[in-house]
Motif scaffolding. Structure first.
Motif, PDB file in Angstrom:
ATOM      1  N   LEU A  28      -4.152   2.270 -11.913  1.00 42.10           N
ATOM      2  CA  LEU A  28      -3.448   1.002 -12.102  1.00 42.10           C
ATOM      3  C   LEU A  28      -2.266   1.121 -13.050  1.00 42.10           C
ATOM      4  O   LEU A  28      -1.457   0.201 -13.143  1.00 42.10           O
ATOM      5  CB  LEU A  28      -4.429  -0.040 -12.649  1.00 42.10           C
ATOM      6  CG  LEU A  28      -5.629  -0.386 -11.756  1.00 42.10           C
ATOM      7  CD1 LEU A  28      -6.589  -1.292 -12.509  1.00 42.10           C
ATOM      8  CD2 LEU A  28      -5.170  -1.036 -10.466  1.00 42.10           C
ATOM      9  N   TYR A  29      -2.159   2.235 -13.755  1.00 46.21           N
ATOM     10  CA  TYR A  29      -1.122   2.399 -14.784  1.00 46.21           C
ATOM     11  C   TYR A  29       0.273   2.316 -14.162  1.00 46.21           C
ATOM     12  O   TYR A  29       0.563   2.937 -13.133  1.00 46.21           O
ATOM     13  CB  TYR A  29      -1.295   3.738 -15.486  1.00 46.21           C
ATOM     14  CG  TYR A  29      -0.267   4.025 -16.550  1.00 46.21           C
ATOM     15  CD1 TYR A  29      -0.363   3.455 -17.801  1.00 46.21           C
ATOM     16  CD2 TYR A  29       0.803   4.876 -16.290  1.00 46.21           C
ATOM     17  CE1 TYR A  29       0.569   3.723 -18.797  1.00 46.21           C
ATOM     18  CE2 TYR A  29       1.743   5.156 -17.263  1.00 46.21           C
ATOM     19  CZ  TYR A  29       1.626   4.572 -18.512  1.00 46.21           C
ATOM     20  OH  TYR A  29       2.566   4.845 -19.477  1.00 46.21           O
ATOM     21  N   GLY A  30       1.146   1.559 -14.819  1.00 46.03           N
ATOM     22  CA  GLY A  30       2.534   1.470 -14.384  1.00 46.03           C
ATOM     23  C   GLY A  30       2.780   0.513 -13.248  1.00 46.03           C
ATOM     24  O   GLY A  30       3.865   0.531 -12.648  1.00 46.03           O
ATOM     25  N   GLN A  31       1.805  -0.328 -12.902  1.00 47.66           N
ATOM     26  CA  GLN A  31       1.938  -1.296 -11.810  1.00 47.66           C
ATOM     27  C   GLN A  31       2.441  -0.627 -10.524  1.00 47.66           C
ATOM     28  O   GLN A  31       3.547  -0.886 -10.054  1.00 47.66           O
ATOM     29  CB  GLN A  31       2.891  -2.435 -12.217  1.00 47.66           C
ATOM     30  CG  GLN A  31       2.409  -3.247 -13.413  1.00 47.66           C
ATOM     31  CD  GLN A  31       3.342  -4.389 -13.768  1.00 47.66           C
ATOM     32  OE1 GLN A  31       4.480  -4.438 -13.306  1.00 47.66           O
ATOM     33  NE2 GLN A  31       2.872  -5.293 -14.599  1.00 47.66           N
ATOM     34  N   PRO A  32       1.640   0.243  -9.931  1.00 45.60           N
ATOM     35  CA  PRO A  32       2.073   0.940  -8.711  1.00 45.60           C
ATOM     36  C   PRO A  32       2.262  -0.030  -7.548  1.00 45.60           C
ATOM     37  O   PRO A  32       1.597  -1.073  -7.475  1.00 45.60           O
ATOM     38  CB  PRO A  32       0.915   1.911  -8.445  1.00 45.60           C
ATOM     39  CG  PRO A  32      -0.271   1.269  -9.083  1.00 45.60           C
ATOM     40  CD  PRO A  32       0.248   0.581 -10.304  1.00 45.60           C
ATOM     41  N   SER A  33       3.160   0.327  -6.647  1.00 44.64           N
ATOM     42  CA  SER A  33       3.396  -0.517  -5.472  1.00 44.64           C
ATOM     43  C   SER A  33       2.514  -0.122  -4.302  1.00 44.64           C
ATOM     44  O   SER A  33       2.457  -0.841  -3.303  1.00 44.64           O
ATOM     45  CB  SER A  33       4.871  -0.449  -5.068  1.00 44.64           C
ATOM     46  OG  SER A  33       5.293   0.897  -4.934  1.00 44.64           O
TER      47      SER A  33
END
Length: 570
Positions: free
Chosen positions: A483-488
């Motif tokens: 979930l790190y970094g708000q993945p697309s």
């Protein structure tokens, strides 16, 4: 395949050629200056001893010392340039070899993970050792032979004969030792792999008393390795002993031939002594070649392996997109096999069509062995597709630069592997730690409060492989990393396998937030509770998609059937 791609390693090393030219120039100085002792000896015996002139001796000594000092400087400068060359080669190749190693291991799990790095180390050692010196000194052998011809043609032809004889010994040594050296390396690697495989199951081996049986199996492999080791080194020592005896015989014969010419009045005593020293110098590169033949073979094999690795697995960054990928992730008529499968094996997944739109959650379900995890690997480019293609936006998935694509992807495999480092390091994917994003990812995964109870909070070491954490904590930490970094694009393979009800509720809440952030989510699960947040449901069986549609439509079509049960993950 273009010529540049075919010779990928050579094209990468080609810019280093200027350094090699400088090394060659210093080698010219070294080899020219090595004539100084010969000329000094010739002048002392034939001029100084005859004239009894101390002034001439002093002048010759000073000139010779100057030339020897120049030779020592050139030798030192050459060695420094070679060390610098090794460092520059490492700078050019290290990252590419490291990346290609991981790509090769994904596509071919049998690739020995340490071999390419050892090959790079062996090439670097060759560049800074005596083996490469032979390459630069051997071309100057004709110079010394030419000086022998000036002293007397018979000495020149004798030098050529001795050189050819030693070259023949070196070639015969190569023919005898090459295959045996490769066989020994293979046996040694087999022995090491066997031990490493057993160490991965050390707990089960200890608990069930399997050590004596494993030792017996290892002893069989070790016996074959020792036999090959003895055979290889016997051959090498035999060649070395013969070459050494031949060298001493040549020195004596050269001295005897010179003495014969002196007796016959065709040569002076000084020229006889000088010729003997000069012939030894002329044959020294060939002699050194025999002594360092193993390093030659090792460097050659290392170069060939690295060349093959980079030719197949080193992507040309100039052809890759250097922007973040956006848009729909789609699989179009994709069929794929496992990396070690043969073309005759049936595909694990067949004719898959799947679209993952931004802001949607797709749940993938099916019985064990239906190909769900394999589909996830192909979707992320971990496994190649034999048919069809995987696209992100308007381009194939592998057209994006990994550094740009990776931060946009979150992946949680079934078996969560953590790295030696802190909790924060693992969540931040071993990159620079953004404290705000690390905490946000941990909160999304429902792990923040648990981390705060650790002895050192986010700085708590997780241990190699996450050994300091429980199974559920490793699962949540792997989820936070995804979930790190708000993945697309988020692909979660059985994320709730080790979660309790509280953990699963946190997971579902995180998925809802990701959907609001326009992430495309693929969730693989056997547990029906995740269907509450699903926009689409895809059912797989025997490697094919048998049903796909909205959650309500799939539930209605399968309402008479028993809901999927929590079976073993595929």
């Amino acid at each position: 395949m273009s010529a540049t791609q075919e010779n990928r390693l050579l094209s990468l090393l080609w810019p280093l050629k200027k350094t090699l030219w400088v090394v060659a120039a210093f080698s010219l100085v070294v080899n020219l200056m090595m004539l100084a002792p010969t000329l000094y000896m010739l002048q002392v015996y034939d001029r100084v001893l005859v004239s009894q002139s101390e002034l001439t001796l002093l002048a010759l000594s000073f000139i010779t010392l100057f030339f020897l000092g120049l030779m020592a400087f050139a030798e030192w400068a050459r060695s420094q340039m070679l060390v610098r060359l090794g460092v520059r080669m490492n700078d050019v190749l290290a990252e590419r070899v490291f990346r290609a190693l991981f790509d090769a291991h994904l596509r071919r799990p049998t690739v020995q993970p340490d071999k390419p790095l050892n090959d790079l180390h062996e090439l670097r050692q060759f560049l800074t050792g005596t083996g490469i010196i032979v390459v630069f000194d051997a071309p100057w052998t004709p110079l010394y032979l030419g000086v022998l011809f000036l002293l007397h043609p018979v000495l020149g032809w004798a030098g050529i004969g001795f050189a050819l004889l030693q070259a023949g010994v070196a070639y015969a040594g190569h023919r005898q030792s090459a295959a045996q050296t490769q066989a020994l390396a293979w046996h040694q690697q087999q022995t090491l792999d066997q031990v490493q495989a057993k160490l991965r199951s050390a707990e089960a081996v200890h608990a069930m008393g399997m050590l004596p049986g494993l030792y017996g199996r290892w002893q069989t492999t070790q016996a074959a390795c020792l036999a090959q080791h003895a055979s290889t080194h016997r051959a090498q020592h035999r060649i070395t002993a013969f070459s050494k005896g031949l060298r001493y015989a040549q020195q004596s014969l050269a001295l005897g031939l010179g003495a014969l010419l002196v007796i016959d009045g065709q040569l002076s005593a000084g020229a006889m002594i000088a010729a003997n020293v000069l012939m030894s110098r002329a044959l020294a590169p060939i002699d050194l070649m025999v002594a360092s033949w193993r390093s030659f073979l090792g460097a050659q094999q290392a170069y060939q392996r690295l060349s093959a690795l980079l030719r197949e697995f080193d992507a040309d960054d100039a052809l890759l997109q250097k922007v973040r990928p956006v848009g729909v992730v789609a699989m179009q008529q994709v069929s794929a096999r496992a990396p070690l499968a043969t073309p005759d094996d049936p595909p694990i997944i067949q004719q898959i069509d799947l679209d993952l739109a931004p802001g949607s959650i797709t749940v993938l379900m099916g019985p064990s062995g239906s190909g769900k995890s394999s589909l996830a690997r192909v979707l992320l480019g971990i496994w190649p597709a034999q048919e069809g293609r995987v696209c992100w936006g308007d381009r194939p998935l592998d057209a994006w630069l990994p550094e740009e694509r990776g931060p946009c992807v979150g992946y949680l495999p079934q078996d969560v592997e953590l790295f030696d480092g802190s909790v924060a390091d693992n969540i931040a994917r071993l990159g620079p730690v953004d404290a705000a994003q690390v905490i946000a990812a941990a909160k999304l995964a429902g792990l923040h409060e648990t981390i705060l109870r650790f002895p050192r909070g986010y700085d708590t070491p997780v241990g190699a492989g996450g050994s300091a954490l429980s199974g559920g904590q490793r699962q949540r930490l792997g989820l936070a990393r995804a979930l790190y970094g708000q993945p697309s694009l988020l692909v979660l393979d059985e994320p709730n396998a080790n979660l309790d009800d509280v953990g699963e509720a946190a997971l579902l809440q995180a998925l809802v937030q990701l959907r609001a952030q326009q992430a495309a989510v693929l969730l693989i699960s056997h547990r029906p509770g995740v269907l509450r947040v699903a926009d689409r449901v895809v059912l797989m069986q025997a490697g094919r998609v048998v049903q796909a549609g909205t959650r309500d439509a799939i539930l209605k079509a399968n309402l008479p059937r028993t809901a999927p049960s929590a079976t073993q993950p595929d």
